[in-house]
Scaffold this motif. Structure first.
Motif, PDB file in Angstrom:
ATOM      1  N   ALA A  40       0.995  -0.880   0.279  1.00 35.31           N
ATOM      2  CA  ALA A  40      -0.150  -0.040   0.007  1.00 35.31           C
ATOM      3  C   ALA A  40       0.587   1.121   0.071  1.00 35.31           C
ATOM      4  CB  ALA A  40      -1.100  -0.165   1.514  1.00 35.31           C
ATOM      5  N   SER A  41       2.061   1.070   0.578  1.00 36.01           N
ATOM      6  CA  SER A  41       3.228   2.346   0.844  1.00 36.01           C
ATOM      7  C   SER A  41       4.431   1.463   0.164  1.00 36.01           C
ATOM      8  CB  SER A  41       2.845   2.339   2.037  1.00 36.01           C
ATOM      9  OG  SER A  41       3.268   4.266   1.965  1.00 36.01           O
ATOM     10  N   VAL A  42       4.832   2.910   0.249  1.00 39.98           N
ATOM     11  CA  VAL A  42       6.385   3.771   0.229  1.00 39.98           C
ATOM     12  C   VAL A  42       7.582   3.226   0.982  1.00 39.98           C
ATOM     13  CG1 VAL A  42       6.425   2.861  -1.988  1.00 39.98           C
ATOM     14  CG2 VAL A  42       6.379   5.241  -1.254  1.00 39.98           C
ATOM     15  N   THR A  43       8.669   3.405   1.433  1.00 43.73           N
ATOM     16  CA  THR A  43       9.365   3.396   2.555  1.00 43.73           C
ATOM     17  C   THR A  43       9.828   5.286   3.070  1.00 43.73           C
ATOM     18  OG1 THR A  43      10.590   0.919   2.100  1.00 43.73           O
ATOM     19  CG2 THR A  43      11.823   2.908   3.975  1.00 43.73           C
ATOM     20  N   GLY A  44       8.859   5.037   4.272  1.00 39.20           N
ATOM     21  CA  GLY A  44       8.875   6.861   4.502  1.00 39.20           C
ATOM     22  C   GLY A  44       7.890   7.760   3.526  1.00 39.20           C
ATOM     23  N   SER A  45       6.686   7.237   3.024  1.00 42.85           N
ATOM     24  CA  SER A  45       5.563   7.810   2.717  1.00 42.85           C
ATOM     25  C   SER A  45       4.182   7.478   4.148  1.00 42.85           C
ATOM     26  CB  SER A  45       5.286   7.469   1.352  1.00 42.85           C
ATOM     27  OG  SER A  45       4.894   5.909   1.936  1.00 42.85           O
ATOM     28  N   THR A  46       3.687   9.136   3.723  1.00 45.07           N
ATOM     29  CA  THR A  46       2.824   8.489   4.412  1.00 45.07           C
ATOM     30  C   THR A  46       1.367   9.102   3.890  1.00 45.07           C
ATOM     31  OG1 THR A  46       2.954  11.421   4.421  1.00 45.07           O
ATOM     32  CG2 THR A  46       3.786   9.986   6.428  1.00 45.07           C
ATOM     33  N   GLY A  47       0.200   8.922   4.301  1.00 44.75           N
ATOM     34  CA  GLY A  47      -1.224   8.543   2.835  1.00 44.75           C
ATOM     35  C   GLY A  47      -2.038  10.193   3.191  1.00 44.75           C
ATOM     36  N   ALA A  48      -2.572  10.287   3.142  1.00 43.41           N
ATOM     37  CA  ALA A  48      -3.455  11.274   3.260  1.00 43.41           C
ATOM     38  C   ALA A  48      -5.110  10.811   3.487  1.00 43.41           C
ATOM     39  CB  ALA A  48      -3.294  12.545   2.239  1.00 43.41           C
ATOM     40  N   TRP A  49      -6.121  12.100   3.833  1.00 42.25           N
ATOM     41  CA  TRP A  49      -6.834  11.477   4.551  1.00 42.25           C
ATOM     42  C   TRP A  49      -7.618  12.766   4.201  1.00 42.25           C
ATOM     43  CZ3 TRP A  49     -10.294   7.726   6.833  1.00 42.25           C
ATOM     44  CH2 TRP A  49     -11.925   8.097   6.926  1.00 42.25           C
ATOM     45  N   THR A  50      -8.976  13.603   3.330  1.00 44.52           N
ATOM     46  CA  THR A  50      -9.255  14.379   2.813  1.00 44.52           C
ATOM     47  C   THR A  50     -10.937  14.013   3.143  1.00 44.52           C
ATOM     48  OG1 THR A  50      -9.161  14.266   0.510  1.00 44.52           O
ATOM     49  CG2 THR A  50      -7.565  15.350   1.164  1.00 44.52           C
ATOM     50  N   THR A  51     -11.606  15.230   3.358  1.00 48.90           N
ATOM     51  CA  THR A  51     -13.111  15.583   3.335  1.00 48.90           C
ATOM     52  C   THR A  51     -13.532  16.032   2.624  1.00 48.90           C
ATOM     53  OG1 THR A  51     -12.620  13.986   5.764  1.00 48.90           O
ATOM     54  CG2 THR A  51     -14.832  15.042   4.839  1.00 48.90           C
ATOM     55  N   ARG A  52     -14.548  15.899   2.068  1.00 46.25           N
ATOM     56  CA  ARG A  52     -15.725  17.222   0.930  1.00 46.25           C
ATOM     57  C   ARG A  52     -17.406  17.050   0.816  1.00 46.25           C
ATOM     58  NH1 ARG A  52     -12.674  18.303  -4.143  1.00 46.25           N
ATOM     59  NH2 ARG A  52     -10.545  17.664  -2.944  1.00 46.25           N
TER      60      ARG A  52
ATOM     61  N   SER B   7     -20.193  17.292  -0.966  1.00 44.73           N
ATOM     62  CA  SER B   7     -21.130  16.960  -2.002  1.00 44.73           C
ATOM     63  C   SER B   7     -22.597  17.374  -2.863  1.00 44.73           C
ATOM     64  CB  SER B   7     -20.510  16.951  -3.600  1.00 44.73           C
ATOM     65  OG  SER B   7     -21.941  16.901  -4.723  1.00 44.73           O
ATOM     66  N   HIS B   8     -23.293  18.647  -2.737  1.00 43.91           N
ATOM     67  CA  HIS B   8     -24.591  18.621  -2.876  1.00 43.91           C
ATOM     68  C   HIS B   8     -25.103  18.160  -3.895  1.00 43.91           C
ATOM     69  CE1 HIS B   8     -25.954  19.147   1.160  1.00 43.91           C
ATOM     70  NE2 HIS B   8     -24.856  20.337   1.254  1.00 43.91           N
ATOM     71  N   SER B   9     -24.389  17.745  -5.111  1.00 43.49           N
ATOM     72  CA  SER B   9     -25.102  18.011  -6.766  1.00 43.49           C
ATOM     73  C   SER B   9     -24.008  16.135  -7.006  1.00 43.49           C
ATOM     74  CB  SER B   9     -23.537  18.881  -7.388  1.00 43.49           C
ATOM     75  OG  SER B   9     -22.629  18.917  -7.011  1.00 43.49           O
ATOM     76  N   LEU B  10     -24.487  15.299  -6.075  1.00 46.52           N
ATOM     77  CA  LEU B  10     -23.647  13.997  -6.631  1.00 46.52           C
ATOM     78  C   LEU B  10     -24.285  13.566  -7.135  1.00 46.52           C
ATOM     79  CD1 LEU B  10     -20.945  12.965  -7.115  1.00 46.52           C
ATOM     80  CD2 LEU B  10     -20.572  12.018  -4.780  1.00 46.52           C
ATOM     81  N   LEU B  11     -25.852  12.931  -5.967  1.00 49.09           N
ATOM     82  CA  LEU B  11     -26.954  12.030  -6.215  1.00 49.09           C
ATOM     83  C   LEU B  11     -27.884  12.815  -6.843  1.00 49.09           C
ATOM     84  CD1 LEU B  11     -26.710  11.582  -2.811  1.00 49.09           C
ATOM     85  CD2 LEU B  11     -25.776  10.542  -4.429  1.00 49.09           C
ATOM     86  N   GLU B  12     -28.715  12.292  -7.549  1.00 53.26           N
ATOM     87  CA  GLU B  12     -29.837  13.099  -8.222  1.00 53.26           C
ATOM     88  C   GLU B  12     -31.001  13.448  -7.662  1.00 53.26           C
ATOM     89  OE1 GLU B  12     -31.370   9.500 -10.424  1.00 53.26           O
ATOM     90  OE2 GLU B  12     -29.356   9.257 -11.840  1.00 53.26           O
ATOM     91  N   ASP B  13     -31.216  13.154  -5.976  1.00 50.86           N
ATOM     92  CA  ASP B  13     -32.171  14.072  -5.084  1.00 50.86           C
ATOM     93  C   ASP B  13     -31.254  14.872  -5.172  1.00 50.86           C
ATOM     94  OD1 ASP B  13     -30.210  12.380  -3.784  1.00 50.86           O
ATOM     95  OD2 ASP B  13     -32.373  11.338  -2.500  1.00 50.86           O
ATOM     96  N   GLY B  14     -30.213  15.421  -4.798  1.00 49.48           N
ATOM     97  CA  GLY B  14     -29.677  16.583  -4.415  1.00 49.48           C
ATOM     98  C   GLY B  14     -29.826  16.335  -3.279  1.00 49.48           C
ATOM     99  N   CYS B  15     -30.056  14.770  -2.305  1.00 49.58           N
ATOM    100  CA  CYS B  15     -29.464  14.920  -0.782  1.00 49.58           C
ATOM    101  C   CYS B  15     -27.706  15.207  -0.729  1.00 49.58           C
ATOM    102  CB  CYS B  15     -29.953  13.924  -0.871  1.00 49.58           C
ATOM    103  SG  CYS B  15     -31.921  13.630  -0.681  1.00 49.58           S
ATOM    104  N   GLY B  16     -27.500  16.072   0.475  1.00 48.61           N
ATOM    105  CA  GLY B  16     -25.415  15.649   0.054  1.00 48.61           C
ATOM    106  C   GLY B  16     -24.941  14.631   0.634  1.00 48.61           C
ATOM    107  N   VAL B  17     -23.465  14.394   0.314  1.00 47.85           N
ATOM    108  CA  VAL B  17     -23.066  13.669   1.117  1.00 47.85           C
ATOM    109  C   VAL B  17     -21.772  14.002   1.124  1.00 47.85           C
ATOM    110  CG1 VAL B  17     -22.485  12.919  -1.062  1.00 47.85           C
ATOM    111  CG2 VAL B  17     -21.933  11.002  -0.271  1.00 47.85           C
ATOM    112  N   THR B  18     -21.016  12.981   2.069  1.00 50.11           N
ATOM    113  CA  THR B  18     -19.637  13.688   2.404  1.00 50.11           C
ATOM    114  C   THR B  18     -18.686  12.327   2.328  1.00 50.11           C
ATOM    115  OG1 THR B  18     -20.380  13.801   5.421  1.00 50.11           O
ATOM    116  CG2 THR B  18     -18.010  13.630   4.509  1.00 50.11           C
ATOM    117  N   ILE B  19     -17.502  13.024   1.192  1.00 46.64           N
ATOM    118  CA  ILE B  19     -16.987  11.945   0.384  1.00 46.64           C
ATOM    119  C   ILE B  19     -15.375  11.652   0.891  1.00 46.64           C
ATOM    120  CG2 ILE B  19     -15.489  11.885  -1.587  1.00 46.64           C
ATOM    121  CD1 ILE B  19     -17.846  13.731  -2.420  1.00 46.64           C
ATOM    122  N   HIS B  20     -14.776  10.324   2.135  1.00 48.51           N
ATOM    123  CA  HIS B  20     -13.884  10.381   2.257  1.00 48.51           C
ATOM    124  C   HIS B  20     -12.623  10.283   1.531  1.00 48.51           C
ATOM    125  CE1 HIS B  20     -15.862  11.688   5.982  1.00 48.51           C
ATOM    126  NE2 HIS B  20     -16.796  11.027   5.800  1.00 48.51           N
ATOM    127  N   SER B  21     -11.529  10.865   1.713  1.00 43.87           N
ATOM    128  CA  SER B  21     -10.946  10.126   0.071  1.00 43.87           C
ATOM    129  C   SER B  21      -9.339  10.055   1.145  1.00 43.87           C
ATOM    130  CB  SER B  21     -10.276  11.629  -0.769  1.00 43.87           C
ATOM    131  OG  SER B  21     -11.552  11.356  -1.651  1.00 43.87           O
TER     132      SER B  21
END
Length: 270
Positions: free
Chosen positions: A62-74, A76-90
């Protein structure tokens, strides 16, 4: 949990995209939280965020020596057809990415279901899923995509090509359930596909009718196991491979987001 709200210019699924033309393989699964209310679901996510990166950084594939990962959160209220909001964790590491889609609204069923996209080697994908099940009370099941969903993906892409004066070939694999002929593959060259597209909506229904008339078979009664075009390949087993443009404003980016949102809608409607 702190969240960063996206602007209109941000790509909600930007973590699926790189800065160069590339192929994105992803496997979506459905996770159901065994939590009785929304507050417990939130606590699970906070705990997951705190523990997941240290866990993944320990895995050699999953990783390489000395590397670190990142978690980002945002959000979106346009992703779903019914317009309901969704949180996207990457969750991003050098050789893998995981995306968790969590609905924002108060529907109990939706709050307990997560849509998880992984772009990782199969072994790492399986380890990640097993870890979620063992330590976070999340039951994970594969996501099966219907024939209607696969047809819709092709329809959207073909019409997008037509609007942007581009072309695409189309290939459909059908699973028959017959031992002697387990699979039927039908392929259309790009010029033929565009002839169907020029007549407007209902491209795939006209193509299916043409197949019926040409072969004497009733393809609407047979399940599609795989749909392929120059935009990507989607299988009924949930495996996805997108080919997208380098520019995040490229219209193909919108197609990826539409398909991801449609998968989330599919999960949360059932």
């Amino acid at each position: 949990m702190a969240t960063a709200v996206t602007t209109e210019l941000d790509s909600p699924i930007s973590s699926l995209l790189n800065t160069t033309l590339t192929i994105h393989k992803s496997t979506p699964v459905v996770g159901t939280l065994l939590a009785s209310d929304a507050s417990k679901c939130q606590k699970y996510l906070v705990s997951l965020r705190r523990r997941i990166l240290p866990f993944l950084e320990l895995l050699p594939n999953a990783s390489v020596t000395g590397s670190t990962g990142a978690w980002t959160t945002r959000q979106s209220h346009s992703l779903l057809e019914d317009g309901c909001g969704v949180t996207i964790h990457s969750i991003t590491l050098p050789s893998c990415k995981f995306i968790l889609l969590v609905p924002l609204h108060t529907s109990t069923e939706r709050e307990r279901r997560l849509v998880i996209f992984s772009r990782a080697q199969r072994q790492l994908h399986n380890v990640f899923i097993k870890w979620l099940e063992m330590y976070f009370d999340i039951v994970v099941r594969p996501l099966k995509l219907s024939t209607d969903f696969l047809i819709r993906f092709l329809e959207d892409y073909v019409l997008s090509c037509h609007r942007n004066q581009e072309t695409t070939a189309v290939q459909l694999d059908f699973t028959t359930g017959i031992v002697q002929v387990r699979r039927i593959t039908i392929a259309f060259e790009a010029d033929d596909v565009m002839k169907f597209a020029r007549s407007g909506q209902g491209v795939m229904s006209r193509m299916m009718k043409h197949m019926d008339n040409s072969t004497g078979l009733k393809f609407k009664e047979i399940d599609i196991s795989r749909a392929a075009c120059s935009g990507g390949v989607i299988g009924a087993d949930g495996r996805i491979k997108y080919i997208v443009g380098a520019d995040v404003s490229d219209w193909r980016t919108g197609l990826v987001e539409t398909s991801v949102g449609a998968i989330a809608d599919l999960v949360w409607r059932t």
